[in-house]
Design a protein around this motif. Structure first.
Motif, mmCIF file in Angstrom:
data_model
loop_
_atom_site.group_PDB
_atom_site.id
_atom_site.type_symbol
_atom_site.label_atom_id
_atom_site.label_comp_id
_atom_site.label_asym_id
_atom_site.label_seq_id
_atom_site.Cartn_x
_atom_site.Cartn_y
_atom_site.Cartn_z
ATOM 1 N N TRP A 123 -27.659 99.855 74.383
ATOM 2 C CA TRP A 123 -26.479 99.582 73.566
ATOM 3 C C TRP A 123 -25.404 98.851 74.374
ATOM 4 N N ILE A 124 -25.183 99.324 75.601
ATOM 5 C CA ILE A 124 -24.143 98.718 76.431
ATOM 6 C C ILE A 124 -24.494 97.270 76.770
ATOM 7 N N ASP A 149 -26.344 95.225 74.987
ATOM 8 C CA ASP A 149 -26.142 94.435 73.774
ATOM 9 C C ASP A 149 -24.653 94.227 73.491
ATOM 10 N N TYR A 150 -23.831 95.246 73.795
ATOM 11 C CA TYR A 150 -22.384 95.148 73.567
ATOM 12 C C TYR A 150 -21.764 94.041 74.422
ATOM 13 N N PHE A 151 -22.235 93.932 75.662
ATOM 14 C CA PHE A 151 -21.703 92.923 76.571
ATOM 15 C C PHE A 151 -22.538 91.629 76.567
ATOM 16 N N THR A 152 -23.296 91.411 75.492
ATOM 17 C CA THR A 152 -24.076 90.186 75.344
ATOM 18 C C THR A 152 -23.469 89.326 74.242
ATOM 19 N N LYS A 182 -25.475 87.644 78.968
ATOM 20 C CA LYS A 182 -25.077 89.015 79.302
ATOM 21 C C LYS A 182 -24.002 89.016 80.381
ATOM 22 N N SER A 191 -19.466 99.531 84.138
ATOM 23 C CA SER A 191 -19.456 100.641 83.180
ATOM 24 C C SER A 191 -20.326 101.785 83.682
#
Length: 423
Positions: free
Chosen positions: A366-367, A369-372, A377, A385
Motif C-alpha cells: 500500500w505504501i 502504491d501511495y508513493f507511486t 516510485k 516511512s
C-alpha cells in the motif's frame, strides 16, 4: 559422516531453496509480469497467511503423532512440486494461488528445521546455544549461493529461478528421511483437551514477558518482509535513470543484496556471546536500531556516490535479522517445556513469518502504491516511512518488555518449564 556435517547440509539446503527466489522474485513479478506494488506485496504476504496456521499445525503433528524429520521431508516434497507449477502460469490469480500453496508447505519447514536440529544435537549430548549457530550459518551460506547463482545465470527476471528452488526442495525432502529419528514425545500424564488439540504453546501468552516478546517479534517480522518484498525492485528501478543504468547495483541487484546475508554469517556466530553477555532484551533492541539504519540508509543511498550507504545498509541487515530471528528462536527454545517445543517454535513462526509477514507484505505494498505517481516510485519517502516505523518500535520496546537477564554459560537468562495445565 558426522552429525554436525549432516545438520549443516540440511540447513544449507533449507535456505538455498528460499534464497533462489525470495529476493529476486519481486523483480520478475515487476519487470516481466508487470504486477502492481499491491499485487507483489500480496504475493509476498502469502508467506504470512501460510505462517498464521501451517507452522503451528505441522508443529502439532510433529509433537503428537509423526516424527519431526518425516513431517519436514513431506512438506519439502509437496513444496517443490508447487514451485514447479508456479513456473507454468503468468496471470496474477494463478501465480498467487501456487505461491500461496507453496508457502503453506515451505514456511512450516523453517521451524521444523530448527526443531530437528535442536533435538538431534540434544540426542548427541550437544547444546543448541553453543553448537547450533555454527551449523545455522551454513543456511545463510546456502541462501547467498542461491542468490548469486540466480543473478549470475541471468535468472533474476525469469521464472527459471523457481525451477532451481523446486529441485533443491525435492532433494531436501528425500534427504530429510535419512536424518536421525525425532519421535513424538510420549507422556504418561493424563492429556487435557488443550493438549490433545495441540494448543499447548498458546499458554505462553499467560506470561507477560512472553506475550510482549511475541508481539514485538510480530512487528519485527513485518520489518523483515518489507525489504524482502521490495529490495530488488528498489535497486533495479535506478535503471530508469541514465547515470545509473549500467551500474553494478542495477545490473547485479541480487549480488549487492547478498552482502546482507554475508553479514548474517558474521552476526550469527556472535549470537552466543551477545545473548550470554547482554540477554534477549538488549539483543532485540540492537536489532530494532539496526532496522532503523537499514531503512534510513536505503533512503539516502544510490548506485553512484551513495553506493557506500547502500552497502552499509546491507551490513547492518545482518544484525537486524539475526538478533531477533535466530536469537528469538533460541530464546523460545530455552523458555519453553520440552513437551511443547515444536509447537512453541511454530507459534514463533506464526507471529514473525505469519501475522508479521502478512502485515509487512500488504502494508508495504500500500505504501509503495501511495508513493507511486505515473509509474514512478518515490523510494526515499517509502524507506523513510519504514525507518520511522522501526524507530517507534525502538522507543516502546525497552519500556514494555520486562526481562531480567542472568549471565551464565550456555544459558539465556533463567530457563524454566512452562505450566501447560489450563487455569
Amino acid at each position: 559422516m558426522s552429525i554436525k556435517f549432516r545438520l549443516t547440509l540440511m540447513n544449507f539446503l533449507q535456505f538455498f531453496i528460499w534464497g533462489s527466489w525470495l529476493i529476486s522474485l519481486n523483480v520478475y513479478l515487476d519487470k516481466s509480469l508487470h504486477f502492481t506494488g499491491g499485487q507483489i506485496g500480496s504475493i509476498y504476504a502469502t508467506m504470512g497467511i501460510a505462517s498464521l496456521f501451517m507452522p503451528a499445525i505441522m508443529g502439532i503433528i510433529a509433537d503428537k503423532w509423526i516424527n519431526t524429520e518425516r513431517v519436514f521431508g513431506i512438506c519439502h516434497i509437496i513444496s517443490g512440486f508447487l514451485l514447479y507449477k508456479a513456473t507454468t502460469v503468468t496471470d496474477y490469480e494463478s501465480v498467487y494461488l501456487y505461491m500461496l500453496l507453496n508457502t503453506m508447505f515451505y514456511m512450516p519447514t523453517i521451524a521444523l528445521n530448527n526443531t530437528v536440529s535442536y533435538e538431534v544435537l540434544e540426542q548427541k549430548q550437544l547444546t543448541a546455544v553453543k553448537d547450533f549457530p555454527p551449523i545455522r550459518v551454513w543456511g545463510t551460506v546456502g541462501f547467498i549461493i542461491a542468490m548469486w547463482m540466480v543473478d549470475l545465470l541471468g535468472l533474476t527476471n525469469s521464472a527459471l529461478q523457481l525451477y532451481i528452488s523446486a529441485g533443491a526442495s525435492l532433494l531436501l525432502g528425500v534427504y530429510a528421511f535419512t536424518m536421525p529419528k525425532c519421535t513424538p514425545k510420549q507422556s504418561k500424564e493424563k492429556r487435557t483437551i488443550v493438549s490433545m488439540l495441540g494448543l499447548d504453546a498458546f499458554v505462553l501468552f499467560r506470561q507477560q514477558k512472553m506475550l510482549v516478546f511475541f508481539v514485538f517479534a510480530m512487528f519485527l517480522g513485518a520489518a523483515l518482509q518489507i525489504t524482502n518484498t521490495f529490495g530488488g525492485a528498489f535497486l533495479t528501478d535506478f535503471g530508469s535513470q541514465p547515470q545509473y543504468a549500467n551500474s553494478f547495483a542495477v545490473q547485479h541487484p541480487s549480488i549487492l543484496i547478498s552482502i546482507s546475508q554475508i553479514s548474517e554469517t558474521l552476526f550469527i556466530l556472535a549470537i552466543p556471546f551477545f545473548l550470554q553477555r547482554f540477554g534477549i532484551k538488549k539483543v532485540m533492541l540492537m536489532s530494532i536500531v539496526a532496522w532503523v539504519l537499514r531503512f534510513g540508509l536505503f533512503a539516502l543511498g544510490d548506485p553512484g556516490t551513495g553506493l557506500p550507504l547502500l552497502i552499509l545498509s546491507m551490513i547492518v541487515y545482518g544484525m537486524a535479522f539475526d538478533f531477533f530471528n535466530i536469537s528469538g528462536s533460541l530464546f523460545v527454545e530455552k523458555e519453553t517445556s520440552i513437551k511443547i517445543r515444536a509447537s512453541a517454535q511454530g507459534l514463533f513462526m506464526v507471529m514473525t513469518n505469519g501475522i508479521g509477514a502478512y502485515l509487512g507484505g500488504v502494508i508495504s505494498g500500500w505504501i509503495v502504491d501511495y508513493f507511486t505517481v505515473n509509474g514512478a516510485k518515490d523510494w526515499q519517502s517509502i524507506w523513510l516511512s519504514f525507518a520511522a516505523y522501526a524507530l517507534v518500535l525502538g522507543i516502546i520496546f525497552p519500556v514494555v518488555f520486562r526481562y531480567r537477564h542472568t549471565p551464565a554459560a550456555g544459558k539465556i537468562g533463567k530457563a524454566k518449564a512452562v505450566d501447560i495445565t489450563p487455569h
